[in-house]
Design a protein around this motif. Structure first.
Motif, PDB file in Angstrom:
ATOM      1  N   LEU A  55       0.804  -1.223   0.000  1.00  0.00           N
ATOM      2  CA  LEU A  55       0.000   0.000   0.000  1.00  0.00           C
ATOM      3  C   LEU A  55       0.836   1.272   0.000  1.00  0.00           C
ATOM      4  O   LEU A  55       0.280   2.376  -0.078  1.00  0.00           O
ATOM      5  CB  LEU A  55      -0.925   0.006   1.224  1.00  0.00           C
ATOM      6  CG  LEU A  55      -1.884  -1.179   1.359  1.00  0.00           C
ATOM      7  CD1 LEU A  55      -2.767  -1.007   2.581  1.00  0.00           C
ATOM      8  CD2 LEU A  55      -2.735  -1.330   0.108  1.00  0.00           C
ATOM      9  N   GLY A  56       2.153   1.134   0.115  1.00  0.00           N
ATOM     10  CA  GLY A  56       3.002   2.318   0.160  1.00  0.00           C
ATOM     11  C   GLY A  56       2.921   3.062   1.477  1.00  0.00           C
ATOM     12  O   GLY A  56       3.120   4.281   1.529  1.00  0.00           O
ATOM     13  N   LEU A  57       2.638   2.348   2.567  1.00  0.00           N
ATOM     14  CA  LEU A  57       2.495   2.981   3.877  1.00  0.00           C
ATOM     15  C   LEU A  57       3.855   3.279   4.496  1.00  0.00           C
ATOM     16  O   LEU A  57       4.847   2.606   4.228  1.00  0.00           O
ATOM     17  CB  LEU A  57       1.721   2.068   4.831  1.00  0.00           C
ATOM     18  CG  LEU A  57       0.368   1.519   4.378  1.00  0.00           C
ATOM     19  CD1 LEU A  57      -0.210   0.634   5.469  1.00  0.00           C
ATOM     20  CD2 LEU A  57      -0.584   2.649   4.036  1.00  0.00           C
ATOM     21  N   LYS A  58       3.881   4.265   5.362  1.00  0.00           N
ATOM     22  CA  LYS A  58       5.049   4.506   6.205  1.00  0.00           C
ATOM     23  C   LYS A  58       4.945   3.536   7.376  1.00  0.00           C
ATOM     24  O   LYS A  58       3.969   3.555   8.125  1.00  0.00           O
ATOM     25  CB  LYS A  58       5.049   5.945   6.708  1.00  0.00           C
ATOM     26  CG  LYS A  58       6.273   6.322   7.525  1.00  0.00           C
ATOM     27  CD  LYS A  58       6.205   7.779   7.926  1.00  0.00           C
ATOM     28  CE  LYS A  58       7.426   8.192   8.740  1.00  0.00           C
ATOM     29  NZ  LYS A  58       8.673   8.081   7.963  1.00  0.00           N
ATOM     30  N   ALA A  59       5.931   2.645   7.540  1.00  0.00           N
ATOM     31  CA  ALA A  59       5.814   1.569   8.527  1.00  0.00           C
ATOM     32  C   ALA A  59       6.978   1.572   9.503  1.00  0.00           C
ATOM     33  O   ALA A  59       8.112   1.914   9.151  1.00  0.00           O
ATOM     34  CB  ALA A  59       5.737   0.214   7.832  1.00  0.00           C
ATOM     35  N   GLY A  60       6.692   1.191  10.724  1.00  0.00           N
ATOM     36  CA  GLY A  60       7.719   1.058  11.748  1.00  0.00           C
ATOM     37  C   GLY A  60       7.138   0.357  12.955  1.00  0.00           C
ATOM     38  O   GLY A  60       5.997  -0.108  12.936  1.00  0.00           O
ATOM     39  N   MET A  61       7.927   0.274  14.012  1.00  0.00           N
ATOM     40  CA  MET A  61       7.435  -0.359  15.232  1.00  0.00           C
ATOM     41  C   MET A  61       8.104   0.265  16.439  1.00  0.00           C
ATOM     42  O   MET A  61       9.170   0.893  16.336  1.00  0.00           O
ATOM     43  CB  MET A  61       7.700  -1.864  15.212  1.00  0.00           C
ATOM     44  CG  MET A  61       9.161  -2.254  15.258  1.00  0.00           C
ATOM     45  SD  MET A  61       9.407  -4.040  15.397  1.00  0.00           S
ATOM     46  CE  MET A  61       9.060  -4.305  17.131  1.00  0.00           C
ATOM     47  N   LEU A  62       7.453   0.119  17.562  1.00  0.00           N
ATOM     48  CA  LEU A  62       8.047   0.527  18.830  1.00  0.00           C
ATOM     49  C   LEU A  62       8.665  -0.702  19.473  1.00  0.00           C
ATOM     50  O   LEU A  62       8.071  -1.777  19.481  1.00  0.00           O
ATOM     51  CB  LEU A  62       6.990   1.109  19.763  1.00  0.00           C
ATOM     52  CG  LEU A  62       6.274   2.372  19.288  1.00  0.00           C
ATOM     53  CD1 LEU A  62       5.389   2.896  20.403  1.00  0.00           C
ATOM     54  CD2 LEU A  62       7.263   3.435  18.864  1.00  0.00           C
ATOM     55  N   CYS A  63       9.847  -0.556  19.995  1.00  0.00           N
ATOM     56  CA  CYS A  63      10.484  -1.693  20.650  1.00  0.00           C
ATOM     57  C   CYS A  63      11.324  -1.201  21.810  1.00  0.00           C
ATOM     58  O   CYS A  63      11.698  -0.034  21.882  1.00  0.00           O
ATOM     59  CB  CYS A  63      11.339  -2.486  19.671  1.00  0.00           C
ATOM     60  SG  CYS A  63      12.729  -1.582  19.006  1.00  0.00           S
ATOM     61  N   GLY A  64      11.594  -2.103  22.715  1.00  0.00           N
ATOM     62  CA  GLY A  64      12.409  -1.771  23.868  1.00  0.00           C
ATOM     63  C   GLY A  64      13.877  -2.076  23.618  1.00  0.00           C
ATOM     64  O   GLY A  64      14.238  -2.762  22.662  1.00  0.00           O
ATOM     65  N   TYR A  65      14.722  -1.567  24.496  1.00  0.00           N
ATOM     66  CA  TYR A  65      16.155  -1.818  24.411  1.00  0.00           C
ATOM     67  C   TYR A  65      16.671  -2.224  25.779  1.00  0.00           C
ATOM     68  O   TYR A  65      16.279  -1.656  26.797  1.00  0.00           O
ATOM     69  CB  TYR A  65      16.903  -0.564  23.928  1.00  0.00           C
ATOM     70  CG  TYR A  65      16.668  -0.261  22.476  1.00  0.00           C
ATOM     71  CD1 TYR A  65      17.555  -0.710  21.502  1.00  0.00           C
ATOM     72  CD2 TYR A  65      15.541   0.443  22.076  1.00  0.00           C
ATOM     73  CE1 TYR A  65      17.328  -0.447  20.165  1.00  0.00           C
ATOM     74  CE2 TYR A  65      15.307   0.713  20.740  1.00  0.00           C
ATOM     75  CZ  TYR A  65      16.213   0.266  19.788  1.00  0.00           C
ATOM     76  OH  TYR A  65      15.976   0.519  18.468  1.00  0.00           O
ATOM     77  N   ASN A  66      17.534  -3.217  25.782  1.00  0.00           N
ATOM     78  CA  ASN A  66      18.165  -3.618  27.032  1.00  0.00           C
ATOM     79  C   ASN A  66      19.319  -2.666  27.308  1.00  0.00           C
ATOM     80  O   ASN A  66      20.268  -2.592  26.535  1.00  0.00           O
ATOM     81  CB  ASN A  66      18.665  -5.059  26.937  1.00  0.00           C
ATOM     82  CG  ASN A  66      18.904  -5.655  28.300  1.00  0.00           C
ATOM     83  OD1 ASN A  66      18.050  -5.568  29.169  1.00  0.00           O
ATOM     84  ND2 ASN A  66      20.054  -6.251  28.492  1.00  0.00           N
ATOM     85  N   LYS A  67      19.229  -1.933  28.379  1.00  0.00           N
ATOM     86  CA  LYS A  67      20.172  -0.849  28.631  1.00  0.00           C
ATOM     87  C   LYS A  67      21.376  -1.268  29.469  1.00  0.00           C
ATOM     88  O   LYS A  67      22.152  -0.442  29.899  1.00  0.00           O
ATOM     89  CB  LYS A  67      19.439   0.310  29.304  1.00  0.00           C
ATOM     90  CG  LYS A  67      18.316   0.877  28.429  1.00  0.00           C
ATOM     91  CD  LYS A  67      17.536   1.954  29.132  1.00  0.00           C
ATOM     92  CE  LYS A  67      16.462   2.539  28.221  1.00  0.00           C
ATOM     93  NZ  LYS A  67      15.470   1.542  27.801  1.00  0.00           N
ATOM     94  N   ARG A  68      21.522  -2.547  29.733  1.00  0.00           N
ATOM     95  CA  ARG A  68      22.680  -3.020  30.491  1.00  0.00           C
ATOM     96  C   ARG A  68      23.161  -4.325  29.876  1.00  0.00           C
ATOM     97  O   ARG A  68      22.375  -5.072  29.290  1.00  0.00           O
ATOM     98  CB  ARG A  68      22.315  -3.233  31.958  1.00  0.00           C
ATOM     99  CG  ARG A  68      21.085  -4.095  32.159  1.00  0.00           C
ATOM    100  CD  ARG A  68      20.726  -4.221  33.621  1.00  0.00           C
ATOM    101  NE  ARG A  68      19.364  -4.700  33.772  1.00  0.00           N
ATOM    102  CZ  ARG A  68      18.815  -4.979  34.936  1.00  0.00           C
ATOM    103  NH1 ARG A  68      19.506  -4.846  36.037  1.00  0.00           N
ATOM    104  NH2 ARG A  68      17.569  -5.395  35.013  1.00  0.00           N
TER     105      ARG A  68
END
Length: 543
Positions: free
Chosen positions: A342-355
């Protein structure tokens, strides 16, 4: 020099085997599939040798029986694991263990999973010689220590719980108190504080320690069991999901030496109420004011019409697709393909391990079995190039800014409750989302964002679908469907495919394994993998 470890040849019950030098008799027997009864030994704990159930005959050596858990193998050793002398000794051990043990199997949560029960059926005496000489058994009062209930009357003093909390649990909260007849395992605290304390209940071979949440909820023999993955963080602990009458009753750690060994944190173990509480059960479409129930087909048609209208007026990237790290690899891949279609702008939210997280079994559990990222598939999203950068909320901030600037007119959102994000102000998020001409929310439960949606699409939880997650360390593991979803509720894969087929009838896949095969054929990180290869232990991605 050869890197091959030095080995020794020994005989078990007349059959010759070869094992690495330094292994104990019990470890070697387990490797060979030879059963030796035991209570106190555990492969990840120090040897205590105090239960005396693992007695075996060893030649050459002294005439008395030896404990298999502590005796190292030696070249030419001949070990006998069953004989009249051994059986007599095991019966004697059990008779002593049963002196003060209550006859409460019918009300004990360990029944059906109890080693003492099993060994008593096999070796134990049918009557007790203790009663004629002592009118009363010693009795301890039952204690509630928060996460665990302590039934010390059942304790056989194997000290597994003591050694676990001292060596691996992060806090030394249990110890032996008193001696002899009055010996008991106890704590100086009013409640356990270790984040891994409930593993002590798993280790307990009897019912002396009980998980407070599971206690008295169902009989063990009524449970059904599904091997799957804990969704509570990016470590990806392997678990057994035990359920009864389509309701989750408990998680138990499932052994995988590449991920979690045989342990599970208390947070993950008890994090399953959301599967049953406050769920969406029907799609809804907003009329002039309120959301009204509808069908998936009608909801999909509404989304198709609104997406086509917005893209015609403002361009293809005026509609965005925001996915979640709670989605499987197959869901994310389907979303990526839908965005391309569809030509959408796509992404996701994700966490990061900070240690930094140490390798498996390299010290106490808090050093390698804890992740700051409390979602199961952030790594899968990054491998699919749906999440970039080093900050958890980068895409969310960029997306909200684009909405405020009028660049984004429509948003298809999976799971993420932007209004609940810790670094985003609720009022500001709600004000920004109100600027959208189309807000589609796919979620398993009501959220503050869903309350603003034009279309709500119910979805399933991890326990109600098949798929795969990728761990923090890059291991792709199978997620298995355990319980049935609400009647008619679709998975994220089915929702994405249903939306795609509104525009292209040939879009997508009906099964997670088919989506996985397509992903493995296209995505370099998953190249060469097959659904069957994932098995019970998983496969490392090409990171």
């Amino acid at each position: 020099m050869s890197d091959k470890p030095e080995t020794v040849k020994v005989k078990f019950n007349g059959v010759e085997y070869e094992f690495p030098k330094g292994w104990t008799i019990l470890r070697a027997a387990k490797k060979a599939g030879i059963r030796i009864p035991h209570f106190c030994w555990h492969k990840h704990l120090s040897v205590s040798g105090n239960c005396r159930m693992c007695l075996v005959e060893v030649k050459p050596g002294p005439p008395k029986l030896q404990i298999a858990c502590a005796l190292p193998l030696a070249e030419g050793m001949e070990i006998t694991t069953e004989s009249p002398q051994i059986t007599k000794a095991r019966k004697a051990v059990l008779e002593f263990l049963l002196l003060n043990h209550p006859l409460d199997c019918p009300v004990c949560d360990e029944a059906y999973e109890c080693k003492l029960q099993d060994y008593t059926y096999e070796y134990g005496p049918t009557t007790s010689r203790f009663i004629p000489f002592h009118a009363e058994k010693r009795v301890f009062v039952r204690e509630n220590l928060g996460k665990l209930f302590v039934e010390m009357n059942r304790c056989i003093h194997c000290t597994r719980c003591v050694r676990f909390l001292k060596e691996l649990g992060g806090q030394w909260e249990l110890e032996r108190m008193h001696r002899g007849h009055e010996l008991k395992i106890h704590t100086y605290k009013k409640a356990f504080e270790s984040d891994f304390a409930i593993n002590a209940a798993d280790l307990c071979p009897v019912g002396a320690l009980e998980d407070g949440k599971f206690r008295f909820t169902v009989r063990n023999w009524d449970l059904r069991r599904t091997p799957t993955i804990c969704p509570s963080c990016s470590i990806g602990c392997n678990i057994y999901l035990d359920w009864f009458e389509n309701k989750i009753k408990r998680y138990l750690p499932r052994e995988n030496d590449e991920v979690n060994a045989c342990w599970l944190c208390d947070y993950g173990r008890h994090n399953w109420d959301f599967v049953h509480d406050n769920r969406f059960d029907k799609p809804h479409v907003r009329g002039e004011v309120d959301l009204a129930p509808t069908t998936y087909e009608a909801a999909f048609a509404r989304v198709k019409a609104d997406v086509a209208r917005l893209q015609a007026a403002h361009g293809k990237e005026s509609v965005a697709l925001l996915m979640s790290s709670w989605m499987t690899n197959e869901d994310l891949f389907a979303g990526k393909k839908l965005a391309q279609l569809l030509g959408l702008k796509a992404g996701m939210l994700c966490g990061y391990n900070k240690r930094p997280v140490k390798p498996v079994m390299s010290g106490p559990l808090p050093e390698w079995l804890v992740s700051d990222d409390k979602s199961p598939n952030s790594t899968g999203g990054r491998l699919l190039k749906l999440a970039e950068g080093e900050e958890e909320f980068t895409f969310a901030h960029a997306l909200l800014a684009a909405i405020e600037q009028g660049k984004i007119k429509g948003l298809i959102l999976f799971h993420e409750d932007l209004a609940a994000r810790s670094d985003l102000e609720l009022a500001a998020v709600r004000k920004t989302l109100a600027m959208l001409d189309l807000l589609v929310v796919a979620a398993w439960r009501p959220t503050q964002v869903a309350a603003q949606a034009h279309v709500v699409l119910p979805s399933v939880t991890f326990a109600e679908k098949d798929g795969s997650f990728t761990t923090y360390r890059g291991r792709v593991q199978r997620l298995r469907k355990a319980i049935a979803p609400f009647p008619g509720v679709k998975s994220e894969l089915e929702i994405l495919v249903g939306l795609g087929r509104q525009f292209d009838p040939s879009f997508g896949w009906d099964l997670a394994k088919d989506a996985f095969a397509a992903m493995a054929a296209e995505e370099p990180a998953f190249a060469g993998m097959t659904w069957k290869d994932l098995g019970d232990k998983g496969v490392l991605a090409r990171t």
